[in-house]
Scaffold this active site. Structure first.
Site, PDB file in Angstrom:
ATOM      1  N   GLU A   1     -11.289   1.161  -3.502  1.00 47.38           N
ATOM      2  CA  GLU A   1     -11.581   0.888  -2.095  1.00 47.38           C
ATOM      3  C   GLU A   1     -12.125   2.139  -1.407  1.00 47.38           C
ATOM      4  O   GLU A   1     -11.517   3.208  -1.477  1.00 47.38           O
ATOM      5  CB  GLU A   1     -10.288   0.412  -1.420  1.00 47.38           C
ATOM      6  CG  GLU A   1     -10.451   0.016   0.033  1.00 47.38           C
ATOM      7  CD  GLU A   1      -9.140  -0.503   0.640  1.00 47.38           C
ATOM      8  OE1 GLU A   1      -8.204  -0.840  -0.120  1.00 47.38           O
ATOM      9  OE2 GLU A   1      -9.047  -0.552   1.876  1.00 47.38           O
TER      10      GLU A   1
ATOM     11  N   SER B   1       0.857  -1.169   0.000  1.00 45.47           N
ATOM     12  CA  SER B   1       0.000   0.000   0.000  1.00 45.47           C
ATOM     13  C   SER B   1       0.902   1.230   0.000  1.00 45.47           C
ATOM     14  O   SER B   1       1.749   1.369   0.877  1.00 45.47           O
ATOM     15  CB  SER B   1      -0.865  -0.052   1.270  1.00 45.47           C
ATOM     16  OG  SER B   1      -1.539   1.161   1.466  1.00 45.47           O
TER      17      SER B   1
ATOM     18  N   LYS C   1      -1.310  -0.976  -4.170  1.00 47.02           N
ATOM     19  CA  LYS C   1      -2.484  -0.130  -3.930  1.00 47.02           C
ATOM     20  C   LYS C   1      -2.004   1.295  -3.716  1.00 47.02           C
ATOM     21  O   LYS C   1      -1.013   1.530  -3.029  1.00 47.02           O
ATOM     22  CB  LYS C   1      -3.256  -0.696  -2.736  1.00 47.02           C
ATOM     23  CG  LYS C   1      -3.692   0.251  -1.652  1.00 47.02           C
ATOM     24  CD  LYS C   1      -4.642  -0.444  -0.687  1.00 47.02           C
ATOM     25  CE  LYS C   1      -4.684   0.273   0.655  1.00 47.02           C
ATOM     26  NZ  LYS C   1      -5.577  -0.376   1.611  1.00 47.02           N
TER      27      LYS C   1
ATOM     28  N   ASP D   1      -7.287   3.342  -3.034  1.00 48.84           N
ATOM     29  CA  ASP D   1      -7.999   3.422  -1.759  1.00 48.84           C
ATOM     30  C   ASP D   1      -8.152   4.890  -1.386  1.00 48.84           C
ATOM     31  O   ASP D   1      -7.161   5.604  -1.236  1.00 48.84           O
ATOM     32  CB  ASP D   1      -7.180   2.681  -0.687  1.00 48.84           C
ATOM     33  CG  ASP D   1      -7.868   2.674   0.671  1.00 48.84           C
ATOM     34  OD1 ASP D   1      -9.026   3.136   0.770  1.00 48.84           O
ATOM     35  OD2 ASP D   1      -7.251   2.202   1.646  1.00 48.84           O
TER      36      ASP D   1
ATOM     37  N   LYS E   1      -2.963   5.160  -2.482  1.00 48.66           N
ATOM     38  CA  LYS E   1      -3.910   6.021  -1.783  1.00 48.66           C
ATOM     39  C   LYS E   1      -4.289   7.155  -2.721  1.00 48.66           C
ATOM     40  O   LYS E   1      -3.411   7.728  -3.393  1.00 48.66           O
ATOM     41  CB  LYS E   1      -3.259   6.590  -0.517  1.00 48.66           C
ATOM     42  CG  LYS E   1      -2.971   5.534   0.544  1.00 48.66           C
ATOM     43  CD  LYS E   1      -4.259   5.067   1.207  1.00 48.66           C
ATOM     44  CE  LYS E   1      -3.954   4.025   2.267  1.00 48.66           C
ATOM     45  NZ  LYS E   1      -5.177   3.543   2.915  1.00 48.66           N
TER      46      LYS E   1
ATOM     47  N   ASP F   1     -13.991  -0.963   3.148  1.00 46.78           N
ATOM     48  CA  ASP F   1     -13.077  -1.085   4.283  1.00 46.78           C
ATOM     49  C   ASP F   1     -13.801  -0.466   5.486  1.00 46.78           C
ATOM     50  O   ASP F   1     -14.534  -1.164   6.205  1.00 46.78           O
ATOM     51  CB  ASP F   1     -11.748  -0.369   3.931  1.00 46.78           C
ATOM     52  CG  ASP F   1     -10.733  -0.325   5.064  1.00 46.78           C
ATOM     53  OD1 ASP F   1     -11.040  -0.775   6.179  1.00 46.78           O
ATOM     54  OD2 ASP F   1      -9.605   0.167   4.850  1.00 46.78           O
TER      55      ASP F   1
ATOM     56  N   LYS G   1     -10.134  -6.306   8.025  1.00 43.82           N
ATOM     57  CA  LYS G   1      -9.059  -5.931   8.950  1.00 43.82           C
ATOM     58  C   LYS G   1      -9.392  -6.498  10.311  1.00 43.82           C
ATOM     59  O   LYS G   1     -10.511  -6.302  10.807  1.00 43.82           O
ATOM     60  CB  LYS G   1      -8.939  -4.408   9.057  1.00 43.82           C
ATOM     61  CG  LYS G   1      -8.291  -3.779   7.852  1.00 43.82           C
ATOM     62  CD  LYS G   1      -8.036  -2.301   8.039  1.00 43.82           C
ATOM     63  CE  LYS G   1      -7.444  -1.760   6.760  1.00 43.82           C
ATOM     64  NZ  LYS G   1      -7.381  -0.289   6.742  1.00 43.82           N
TER      65      LYS G   1
ATOM     66  N   GLY H   1      -4.328  -3.937   6.249  1.00 38.02           N
ATOM     67  CA  GLY H   1      -3.393  -3.693   7.345  1.00 38.02           C
ATOM     68  C   GLY H   1      -3.575  -2.322   7.957  1.00 38.02           C
ATOM     69  O   GLY H   1      -4.259  -1.458   7.397  1.00 38.02           O
TER      70      GLY H   1
HETATM   71  O1  OSB Z   1      -7.192   2.117   4.543  1.00 40.97           O
HETATM   72  O2  OSB Z   1      -5.922   0.435   4.376  1.00 40.97           O
HETATM   73  C1  OSB Z   1      -6.165   1.543   4.852  1.00 40.97           C
HETATM   74  C2  OSB Z   1      -3.141   2.484   7.003  1.00 40.97           C
HETATM   75  C3  OSB Z   1      -3.719   3.306   7.940  1.00 40.97           C
HETATM   76  C4  OSB Z   1      -5.060   3.594   7.828  1.00 40.97           C
HETATM   77  C5  OSB Z   1      -5.826   3.027   6.797  1.00 40.97           C
HETATM   78  C6  OSB Z   1      -5.247   2.183   5.874  1.00 40.97           C
HETATM   79  C7  OSB Z   1      -3.864   1.934   5.964  1.00 40.97           C
HETATM   80  C8  OSB Z   1      -3.144   1.091   5.017  1.00 40.97           C
HETATM   81  C9  OSB Z   1      -2.084   0.231   5.598  1.00 40.97           C
HETATM   82  O3  OSB Z   1      -3.332   1.139   3.825  1.00 40.97           O
HETATM   83  C10 OSB Z   1      -1.493  -0.772   4.694  1.00 40.97           C
HETATM   84  C11 OSB Z   1      -0.571  -1.722   5.414  1.00 40.97           C
HETATM   85  O4  OSB Z   1      -0.611  -1.864   6.652  1.00 40.97           O
HETATM   86  O5  OSB Z   1       0.239  -2.352   4.719  1.00 40.97           O
HETATM   87 MG    MG Z   2      -8.507   1.042   3.193  1.00 40.23          MG
END
Ligand code: OSB
Ligand code: MG
Length: 376
Positions: free
Chosen positions: A216, A136, A162, A189, A164, A241, A265, A293
């Site tokens: 996402e 991510s 992925k 995401d 953001k 999520d 999660k 995660g």
């Molecule tokens: O939306 O997946 C999410 C981290 C903090 C808050 C939200 C998210 C995330 C991540 C973490 O994308 C990804 C990882 O732990 O590898």
């Molecule tokens: Mg997410």
């Protein structure tokens, strides 16, 4: 199983690379590690992976500390149980606070698996011997910096990336990453950053032509209707999520047609038992799942790997190697990935040794509950 002592450890680890989402940027993380000790002296560790601030969920490190110390640990200490689901049942009347619950729940599962001499993955019903990891990537200062990060992770062998996104950082970075990596399994995401203005809906619809494996959580957690409406307009699967805190949310979202993929999660669902249940319900509806995660330290990361070994986890999970985030992790060995594949440990319990020396050195605060009361 009788837990005689429980403690919380607020641990701070520096991040290798600053991580920026639609709402915040982080250079180090503070998570609460949970240690449960049973009457025979066996120990199970868990991790409360709540962000410091209430931008992902309403919880914070401070609310987790308060709820764990005042409600969750006293519900566990001094109580005997046969299965971790009884631990979760002991705090059933506490509403919400799922990150806090998840950390204690993980510790109970680890203690239980250790006691039975089985790997955590097997205790959960896992069947895979290895799991496929994706990475991510946060919002970078420039598209060139993002392309450099994607290149680095693809060269490390991760098969899925992925990105953001947020309004204003969406179509153009996706277009350029897709142009540079035409075959890459790519998804985005938004962490709920989009509203339903014409401009924002246009940007989301424009993502549909880039062959993303999913979009996402484009809209806010409670806005299931907007997700359902967008899903009817686009071919790209929508993944939820933040919207799915419980199996009840999942069932509602399924009826509305608000998702085609689910991110499970452990923290958001309130523990491993709840995560397994969400996996089962998604499977009954033909919804593929993957494990998301929260930048977990090694304890939570190992729990994510164990969960990802269940059969319905058919998409790459956010279980990338510890070294992507932390120079030194709280478990030995750390989680490692070879060509984007993480082996599921075949040894009893968590499958890693917890590095108590590092934990002690990096602990900011600790508290212990014995025999159902606060101890010092
Ligand atoms: O939306 O997946 C999410 C981290 C903090 C808050 C939200 C998210 C995330 C991540 C973490 O994308 C990804 C990882 O732990 O590898
Ligand atoms: Mg997410």
């Amino acid at each position: 199983m009788l837990v005689t002592e429980a403690s919380l450890h607020l641990v701070r680890l520096p991040l290798v690379h600053e991580f920026r989402t639609s709402s915040h940027a982080k250079k180090h993380l503070e998570h609460i590690l949970v240690r449960l000790t049973d009457a025979d002296g066996a120990v199970g560790w868990g991790e409360i992976a709540s962000p410091t601030d209430p931008y992902y969920s309403p919880e914070t490190v401070d609310t987790c500390w308060l709820v764990a110390e005042r409600y969750l640990l006293p519900a566990v200490v001094g109580r005997s149980w046969q299965h971790p689901s009884e631990v979760a049942a002991a705090w059933a009347k506490v509403r919400g606070h799922r990150f806090a619950k998840a950390g204690v729940d993980i510790a109970a599962w680890v203690l239980w698996a250790t006691g039975r001499g089985v790997p955590l993955a097997q205790a959960l019903g896992g069947t895979r011997r290895s799991v496929v990891a994706g990475v991510s990537l946060g919002i970078e200062p420039t598209i060139d910096a993002l392309l450099a990060e994607v290149t680095k992770q693809v060269e490390a062998g991760y098969p899925r990336v992925k990105l953001k996104i947020a309004p204003g950082w969406d179509v153009e970075p996706v277009r350029q990453v897709r142009r540079a990596f035409p075959e890459l399994m790519l998804h985005v995401d938004a962490n709920g950053a989009y509203g339903e203005s014409d401009d924002e809906l246009r940007a989301l619809r424009a993502l549909d032509e880039h062959g993303l494996s999913m979009i996402e959580q484009p809209f806010g957690p409670r806005n299931l209707l907007a997700h359902a409406t967008l899903q009817r307009d686009i071919d790209t699967p929508i993944c939820l999520d933040e919207s799915v805190d419980s199996v009840d949310d999942l069932r509602t979202a399924l009826v509305l047609g608000a998702l085609k993929v689910l991110n499970i999660k452990v923290s958001r669902m309130g523990g491993l038992g709840a995560a397994v249940l969400a996996h089962d319900v998604a499977g009954e509806h033909g919804i593929p799942v993957w494990c998301g995660g929260m930048h977990e330290f090694g304890v939570g990361r190992a729990a994510n790997v164990a969960l990802s070994s269940l059969p319905g986890f058919t998409l790459p999970s956010d279980v990338s190697a510890s070294e992507k985030y932390y120079e030194r992790d709280v478990i030995l060995p750390p989680v490692t990935a070879a060509a984007g594949v993480v082996e599921v440990p075949a040894v009893p319990g968590l499958g890693h040794v917890v590095d108590t020396e590092l934990i002690e050195a990096a602990t900011l605060r600790t508290t212990t509950v014995r025999a159902g009361r606060l101890a010092e």
